[in-house]
Every structure is written in structure tokens, then in C-alpha cells.
Write a protein that holds these residues in place. Structure first.
Motif, PDB file in Angstrom:
ATOM      1  N   ARG A  94       0.842  -1.192   0.000  1.00  0.00           N
ATOM      2  CA  ARG A  94       0.000   0.000   0.000  1.00  0.00           C
ATOM      3  C   ARG A  94       0.875   1.238   0.000  1.00  0.00           C
ATOM      4  O   ARG A  94       1.747   1.380   0.867  1.00  0.00           O
ATOM      5  CB  ARG A  94      -0.877   0.011   1.258  1.00  0.00           C
ATOM      6  CG  ARG A  94      -1.750  -1.231   1.376  1.00  0.00           C
ATOM      7  CD  ARG A  94      -2.561  -1.188   2.648  1.00  0.00           C
ATOM      8  NE  ARG A  94      -3.304  -2.430   2.839  1.00  0.00           N
ATOM      9  CZ  ARG A  94      -4.485  -2.689   2.290  1.00  0.00           C
ATOM     10  NH1 ARG A  94      -5.054  -1.807   1.501  1.00  0.00           N
ATOM     11  NH2 ARG A  94      -5.108  -3.833   2.534  1.00  0.00           N
ATOM     12  N   SER A 100      -9.432  -2.395   2.758  1.00  0.00           N
ATOM     13  CA  SER A 100      -9.523  -3.083   4.059  1.00  0.00           C
ATOM     14  C   SER A 100      -8.637  -2.432   5.110  1.00  0.00           C
ATOM     15  O   SER A 100      -8.952  -2.467   6.297  1.00  0.00           O
ATOM     16  CB  SER A 100      -9.179  -4.567   3.904  1.00  0.00           C
ATOM     17  OG  SER A 100      -7.789  -4.757   3.721  1.00  0.00           O
ATOM     18  N   ASP A 129      -9.859 -14.521   3.094  1.00  0.00           N
ATOM     19  CA  ASP A 129      -8.458 -14.059   3.021  1.00  0.00           C
ATOM     20  C   ASP A 129      -8.006 -13.311   4.284  1.00  0.00           C
ATOM     21  O   ASP A 129      -7.753 -12.093   4.240  1.00  0.00           O
ATOM     22  CB  ASP A 129      -8.257 -13.112   1.819  1.00  0.00           C
ATOM     23  CG  ASP A 129      -8.419 -13.801   0.474  1.00  0.00           C
ATOM     24  OD1 ASP A 129      -8.575 -15.035   0.447  1.00  0.00           O
ATOM     25  OD2 ASP A 129      -8.369 -13.102  -0.538  1.00  0.00           O
ATOM     26  N   ASP A 175      -2.634   0.694  -4.138  1.00  0.00           N
ATOM     27  CA  ASP A 175      -2.279  -0.590  -3.517  1.00  0.00           C
ATOM     28  C   ASP A 175      -2.448  -1.696  -4.553  1.00  0.00           C
ATOM     29  O   ASP A 175      -3.037  -1.479  -5.619  1.00  0.00           O
ATOM     30  CB  ASP A 175      -3.123  -0.868  -2.255  1.00  0.00           C
ATOM     31  CG  ASP A 175      -4.623  -0.879  -2.535  1.00  0.00           C
ATOM     32  OD1 ASP A 175      -5.026  -1.181  -3.673  1.00  0.00           O
ATOM     33  OD2 ASP A 175      -5.398  -0.588  -1.610  1.00  0.00           O
ATOM     34  N   ARG A 203      -5.448  -0.855  -6.911  1.00  0.00           N
ATOM     35  CA  ARG A 203      -6.223   0.394  -6.926  1.00  0.00           C
ATOM     36  C   ARG A 203      -5.405   1.439  -7.645  1.00  0.00           C
ATOM     37  O   ARG A 203      -4.213   1.620  -7.340  1.00  0.00           O
ATOM     38  CB  ARG A 203      -6.544   0.858  -5.497  1.00  0.00           C
ATOM     39  CG  ARG A 203      -7.594   0.028  -4.837  1.00  0.00           C
ATOM     40  CD  ARG A 203      -8.188   0.671  -3.582  1.00  0.00           C
ATOM     41  NE  ARG A 203      -9.338  -0.104  -3.156  1.00  0.00           N
ATOM     42  CZ  ARG A 203      -9.263  -1.148  -2.324  1.00  0.00           C
ATOM     43  NH1 ARG A 203      -8.112  -1.508  -1.788  1.00  0.00           N
ATOM     44  NH2 ARG A 203     -10.352  -1.816  -2.016  1.00  0.00           N
ATOM     45  N   ARG A 219     -16.835  -2.937  -7.705  1.00  0.00           N
ATOM     46  CA  ARG A 219     -17.236  -3.178  -6.314  1.00  0.00           C
ATOM     47  C   ARG A 219     -18.261  -2.148  -5.851  1.00  0.00           C
ATOM     48  O   ARG A 219     -19.209  -2.466  -5.151  1.00  0.00           O
ATOM     49  CB  ARG A 219     -16.021  -3.075  -5.370  1.00  0.00           C
ATOM     50  CG  ARG A 219     -14.981  -4.175  -5.520  1.00  0.00           C
ATOM     51  CD  ARG A 219     -13.984  -4.096  -4.359  1.00  0.00           C
ATOM     52  NE  ARG A 219     -12.843  -4.977  -4.553  1.00  0.00           N
ATOM     53  CZ  ARG A 219     -11.685  -4.576  -5.065  1.00  0.00           C
ATOM     54  NH1 ARG A 219     -11.480  -3.310  -5.410  1.00  0.00           N
ATOM     55  NH2 ARG A 219     -10.699  -5.441  -5.214  1.00  0.00           N
TER      56      ARG A 219
HETATM   57  N1  UDP Z   1      -6.706  -7.640  -3.710  1.00  0.00           N
HETATM   58  C1  UDP Z   1      -6.816  -8.615  -4.671  1.00  0.00           C
HETATM   59  N2  UDP Z   1      -7.317  -9.832  -4.332  1.00  0.00           N
HETATM   60  C2  UDP Z   1      -7.723 -10.120  -3.073  1.00  0.00           C
HETATM   61  C3  UDP Z   1      -7.603  -9.128  -2.100  1.00  0.00           C
HETATM   62  C4  UDP Z   1      -7.096  -7.890  -2.442  1.00  0.00           C
HETATM   63  O1  UDP Z   1      -6.443  -8.402  -5.822  1.00  0.00           O
HETATM   64  O2  UDP Z   1      -8.156 -11.261  -2.834  1.00  0.00           O
HETATM   65  C5  UDP Z   1      -6.158  -6.314  -4.064  1.00  0.00           C
HETATM   66  C6  UDP Z   1      -7.248  -5.252  -4.089  1.00  0.00           C
HETATM   67  O3  UDP Z   1      -7.776  -5.092  -5.384  1.00  0.00           O
HETATM   68  C7  UDP Z   1      -6.498  -4.023  -3.644  1.00  0.00           C
HETATM   69  C8  UDP Z   1      -5.389  -4.552  -2.741  1.00  0.00           C
HETATM   70  O4  UDP Z   1      -5.244  -5.925  -3.066  1.00  0.00           O
HETATM   71  O5  UDP Z   1      -5.895  -3.384  -4.746  1.00  0.00           O
HETATM   72  C9  UDP Z   1      -5.700  -4.385  -1.274  1.00  0.00           C
HETATM   73  O6  UDP Z   1      -6.955  -4.922  -1.018  1.00  0.00           O
HETATM   74  P1  UDP Z   1      -7.675  -4.717   0.385  1.00  0.00           P
HETATM   75  O7  UDP Z   1      -6.940  -5.469   1.434  1.00  0.00           O
HETATM   76  O8  UDP Z   1      -7.882  -3.261   0.629  1.00  0.00           O
HETATM   77  O9  UDP Z   1      -9.047  -5.467   0.246  1.00  0.00           O
HETATM   78  P2  UDP Z   1     -10.408  -5.054  -0.478  1.00  0.00           P
HETATM   79  O10 UDP Z   1     -11.010  -3.966   0.356  1.00  0.00           O
HETATM   80  O11 UDP Z   1     -10.046  -4.655  -1.852  1.00  0.00           O
HETATM   81  O12 UDP Z   1     -11.163  -6.340  -0.453  1.00  0.00           O
END
Ligand code: UDP
Length: 240
Positions: A94, A100, A129, A175, A203, A219
Motif C-alpha cells: 500500500r 480493508s 483471506d 495498492d 487500486r 465493487r
Molecule cells: N486484492 C486482490 N485480491 C484479493 C484481495 C485484495 O487483488 O483477494 C487487491 C485489491 O484489489 C487491492 C489490494 O489488493 O488493490 C488491497 O486490497 P484490500 O486489502 O484493501 O481489500 P479489499 O477492500 O479490496 O477487499
């Protein structure tokens, strides 16, 4: 190279075997999913768009000396990759707080981080996850100490290549998620970048307007998802 049976069908890609056990075909479908598969749709031209963007980014990483599983573009929707044994964790970096991390720590989305923050997540849709640390990964034997160190080092190297690549296109790389593995033809060597780098797994915000150019458009029901993916491809110089 001859494409053979389907080996694995993920949420957005299907993987096929070939006549060479060390090579696989990755087929990018038009499917899009979010929230661990709870939200699903088909988006016209998504497969070909992501196939092209991924090939371009993997090429840039290879030019910078980062080993990837990508071998070549085969056609509009398919790329040839090295067969790998994957480490079952996702590596997230990030540069700006969002998603998240913003929720977990109650930090406003868009907060710029003074240095990149690295996070590991266990790859498991059933468990959504979960965030894990080095000890979980080592003690539960998802990866060794050396592999953990390599995943972090490689992810930071990827960031050093991709942050300026997107910045030069007027895009903030907020990120993204990477996955690593060992190629079957080099099982004991250093880890190699696998999976994909596309707007599905990162992102990307317009540096001037803050407009979202990535899967958050799907989303969060912002519309024109693929139009924005293609805008990303065009701006970074991927031939679409
Ligand atoms: N991400 C992904 N696959 C996953 C989880 C996250 O490609 O199974 C990517 C997501 O698109 C973002 C980054 O990893 O660019 C961080 O994701 P985050 O932990 O913020 O989770 P989110 O809110 O996207 O589920």
C-alpha cells in the motif's frame, strides 16, 4: 505448443495445460467478481483488456530484472506462462491507505503513507483471506523464512518499478496484490512473480482528479468499468 485440458477455473481466468508440462495457458475471461465471489458479472472486452495490460506490465518488470512467470502473449485472451507451485499467501503493498486497511484501522481512504506498507493475507475465499503475519506463515508452513524475506523484497522491487510507471501516466498506484511461486523447471531457485497484474488486483486513482480507474468501479457500482481499465492501458502505453 499445443493447448490441452482445463486444469483450473478461477473467478476471472481459466488455466489450461499444454503439451509441455512446464508451460500453461492462462485464459482471461470476461467474468468479474468481488467480495470473495459474492458479486459476479460479465464485462464485455474485460478478458482481452486484462490480458494486454498484464502482458505489458509483466514485460516492464522483466526489463527491470524481476523474474515473472509470463512467457508470451498467445492471442487476444490468452498468455503462455511457466507452470508454478504457488505460495498460498497474497502479498499486498500500500502506498496510499484504502480498502480493508482504511476499515481495519479507521484511517481515512486517501491518506498518503510516508513509506509503503506491506501486508500478507492467507489465500482462502472460505475464510475471506484473513490478514496473517510472518509467524503464521512460517510456523504453519505456508512458506519458509527465506521465502517470506524474498516475497517482501520482490514486492518492494515491483513497487519501485510500478509506482513511477503509473505516476508517469498521471495515475496514483494506491495498492495492489501479488502472488509468488516456484517454477516447475526451477523448484529450488528464487521465487518468481505469478498470477497477474491488472486493474482487477490493484487500486489506481487519477493523480489529478482522484477518479477510480480500477475494480472499485465494479465493487462500488461506479459504472464504465472496462472503459476505465482501457484508459489505464492506453495511458501506460500498453497496446490494446
Ligand atoms: N486484492 C486482490 N485480491 C484479493 C484481495 C485484495 O487483488 O483477494 C487487491 C485489491 O484489489 C487491492 C489490494 O489488493 O488493490 C488491497 O486490497 P484490500 O486489502 O484493501 O481489500 P479489499 O477492500 O479490496 O477487499
Amino acid at each position: 505448443m499445443e493447448k490441452r485440458h482445463e486444469l483450473y477455473r478461477g473467478k476471472a481466468k481459466t488455466v489450461y495445460g499444454t503439451d509441455d508440462p512446464q508451460r500453461l495457458v492462462m485464459h482471461y475471461r470476461d467474468d468479474v467478481s468481488a467480495f470473495d465471489g459474492a458479486k459476479l458479472a460479465k464485462l464485455d472486452r474485460k478478458g482481452e483488456t486484462n490480458n494486454r495490460i498484464n502482458a505489458y506490465v509483466m514485460g516492464k518488470l522483466a526489463e527491470a530484472g524481476i523474474r515473472t512467470h509470463f512467457v508470451s502473449l498467445l492471442n487476444e485472451r490468452e498468455s503462455l506462462v511457466k507452470a508454478m507451485t504457488m505460495i498460498p499467501v497474497e502479498c499486498v503493498v500500500r502506498n496510499i491507505c484504502a480498502g480493508s486497511m482504511a476499515k481495519r484501522y479507521g484511517i481515512e481512504e486517501g491518506t498518503r503513507l510516508s513509506e509503503p506498507i506491506f501486508e500478507f493475507f492467507l489465500k482462502s475465499d472460505a475464510l475471506h483471506d484473513p490478514l496473517v503475519n510472518d509467524d503464521h506463515i512460517r510456523v504453519l508452513k505456508w512458506a519458509t523464512t527465506a521465502e517470506i524475506a524474498q516475497m517482501k523484497a520482490l514486492t518492494h522491487r515491483v513497487n519501485a518499478v510500478l509506482k513511477p510507471l503509473f505516476a508517469n501516466a498521471g495515475i496514483d498506484l494506491v495498492d495492489y496484490k501479488l502472488e509468488f511461486g516456484h517454477p516447475l523447471d526451477d523448484p529450488k531457485g528464487d521465487l518468481v512473480l505469478g498470477d497477474e497484474f491488472t486493474p482487477d488486483g490493484c487500486r489506481l486513482w487519477d493523480a489529478k482528479t482522484g477518479e477510480k480507474l480500477d475494480k472499485d468501479r465494479f465493487r462500488r457500482d461506479l459504472g464504465q468499468v472496462i472503459e476505465h481499465y482501457r484508459e489505464v492501458g492506453r495511458r501506460i502505453g500498453a497496446s490494446l
